[in-house]
Write a protein that holds these residues in place. Structure first.
Motif: not given
Length: 125
Positions: A92-114
């Motif tokens: 979770q710590k690295h996941f949250l860091f990746a989202i903060q540093e790379t917003p496109m990563f967050a969008l891709e995680v949401m895309r995968s989940f969706s």
């Protein structure tokens, strides 16, 4: 939008050493607490719910993110290596860091989940 392969490369940069799983090896089980999400670097993984195969995911995809974003953090599926596979993983710590540093990563995680949710809806219908 990032391509799945690029998402996993970003994922791998935040991950500790990748893990290898052999054919048939259980990655995680339904109902267990989830501490990591995974990105497939090589191979294929079966996702099973209530003993039924619901999806096979392949190189470039991510899975297990739900346990990191939900408060109870339990797995809703079982993940089993369909082939020998190599997985990057994030806590979770690295996941949250990746989202903060790379917003496109967050969008891709949401895309995968969706995408996975849509696929499950198709199976149910």
């Amino acid at each position: 939008m990032l391509e799945p392969a690029k998402t996993v490369l970003l994922f791998q940069k935040q991950s500790v050493s990748p893990q290898k799983f052999q054919v048939g090896e259980v990655i995680f089980k339904e109902g267990e607490p989830g501490e990591y999400m995974y990105g497939i670097l090589e191979g294929e993984v079966n996702l099973i719910i209530n003993g039924k195969l619901v999806e096979t995911i392949k190189k470039g995809d991510i899975f297990g993110e739900g346990a990191l974003v939900h408060q109870n953090g339990t797995r809703v599926s079982t993940a089993v290596a369909k082939t020998n596979c190599t997985l990057a993983f994030l806590d979770q710590k690295h996941f949250l860091f990746a989202i903060q540093e790379t917003p496109m990563f967050a969008l891709e995680v949401m895309r995968s989940f969706s995408d996975r949710l849509r696929h499950l809806k198709e199976i149910i219908s």
